[in-house]
Design a protein around this motif. Structure first.
Motif, PDB file in Angstrom:
ATOM      1  N   ALA A 189     119.930 -30.824 -51.853  1.00 12.65           N
ATOM      2  CA  ALA A 189     120.815 -31.930 -52.230  1.00 12.65           C
ATOM      3  C   ALA A 189     120.351 -32.472 -53.573  1.00 12.65           C
ATOM      4  N   ALA A 190     121.306 -32.806 -54.424  1.00 11.96           N
ATOM      5  CA  ALA A 190     120.956 -33.243 -55.771  1.00 11.96           C
ATOM      6  C   ALA A 190     121.823 -34.407 -56.213  1.00 11.96           C
ATOM      7  N   TRP A 191     121.199 -35.368 -56.918  1.00  4.75           N
ATOM      8  CA  TRP A 191     121.920 -36.534 -57.445  1.00  4.75           C
ATOM      9  C   TRP A 191     121.048 -37.230 -58.463  1.00  4.75           C
ATOM     10  N   ALA A 192     121.663 -37.647 -59.521  1.00  4.62           N
ATOM     11  CA  ALA A 192     120.996 -38.437 -60.567  1.00  4.62           C
ATOM     12  C   ALA A 192     119.732 -37.742 -61.075  1.00  4.62           C
ATOM     13  N   GLY A 193     119.814 -36.442 -61.235  1.00  5.38           N
ATOM     14  CA  GLY A 193     118.693 -35.707 -61.807  1.00  5.38           C
ATOM     15  C   GLY A 193     117.574 -35.375 -60.851  1.00  5.38           C
ATOM     16  N   ARG A 194     117.746 -35.712 -59.597  1.00  3.92           N
ATOM     17  CA  ARG A 194     116.722 -35.418 -58.594  1.00  3.92           C
ATOM     18  C   ARG A 194     117.264 -34.402 -57.607  1.00  3.92           C
ATOM     19  N   THR A 195     116.392 -33.487 -57.204  1.00  2.78           N
ATOM     20  CA  THR A 195     116.758 -32.431 -56.272  1.00  2.78           C
ATOM     21  C   THR A 195     115.800 -32.436 -55.103  1.00  2.78           C
ATOM     22  N   PHE A 196     116.355 -32.278 -53.923  1.00  7.28           N
ATOM     23  CA  PHE A 196     115.556 -32.289 -52.695  1.00  7.28           C
ATOM     24  C   PHE A 196     115.837 -31.020 -51.905  1.00  7.28           C
ATOM     25  N   TRP A 197     114.798 -30.535 -51.223  1.00  2.05           N
ATOM     26  CA  TRP A 197     114.893 -29.286 -50.472  1.00  2.05           C
ATOM     27  C   TRP A 197     114.454 -29.489 -49.022  1.00  2.05           C
ATOM     28  N   GLY A 198     115.072 -28.701 -48.150  1.00  2.00           N
ATOM     29  CA  GLY A 198     114.579 -28.608 -46.796  1.00  2.00           C
ATOM     30  C   GLY A 198     113.434 -27.607 -46.721  1.00  2.00           C
ATOM     31  N   GLN A 199     112.884 -27.452 -45.521  1.00  2.00           N
ATOM     32  CA  GLN A 199     111.716 -26.595 -45.343  1.00  2.00           C
ATOM     33  C   GLN A 199     112.097 -25.142 -45.100  1.00  2.00           C
ATOM     34  N   GLY A 200     113.372 -24.891 -44.824  1.00  2.00           N
ATOM     35  CA  GLY A 200     113.841 -23.533 -44.610  1.00  2.00           C
ATOM     36  C   GLY A 200     113.976 -23.173 -43.145  1.00  2.00           C
TER      37      GLY A 200
END
Length: 116
Positions: free
Chosen positions: A98-109
């Motif tokens: 998920a990404a917003w305002a220049g930040r990206t986040f990831w799940g663990q897979g």
């Protein structure tokens, strides 16, 4: 800090289906562009599908278009990857993003294995 947790992976026979889920906490999913990526053994991580906040732009990698569908439920802070007609080459660890305002986040897979 956004937290993403995938679920729904597993072992499936060729031609089968799976639905991956990504549960989001720590923020409002409605603000985020979302996506699914995968990484097979010995290969680089690749983008599978993504969509913008209002779903007006949707991308599918050429090898999955017509078989995979990305969707979201902002009210529940969830998004999904429905996978049909699975092939052995779809075997990989799948990650939500998920990404917003220049930040990206990831799940663990979550592992998806397509094998007979």
């Amino acid at each position: 800090q956004l937290l993403l947790v995938e679920s729904g992976g597993g072992l499936v026979q060729p031609g089968g289906s799976l639905r991956l889920s990504c549960a989001v906490s720590g923020g409002d999913l409605a603000y985020y562009d979302i996506g699914w990526f995968r990484q097979a053994p010995g290969k680089e991580r690749e983008e599978v599908s993504c969509t913008s906040t209002n779903d007006d732009t949707v991308y599918y990698a050429p090898g999955v278009e017509g078989r995979f569908t990305i969707s979201r439920d902002n009210a529940k802070n969830l998004f999904f990857l429905s996978m049909n007609g699975l092939k052995p080459e779809d075997t990989a660890v799948y990650y939500c993003n998920a990404a917003w305002a220049g930040r990206t986040f990831w799940g663990q897979g979550t592992q998806v294995t397509v094998s007979s």
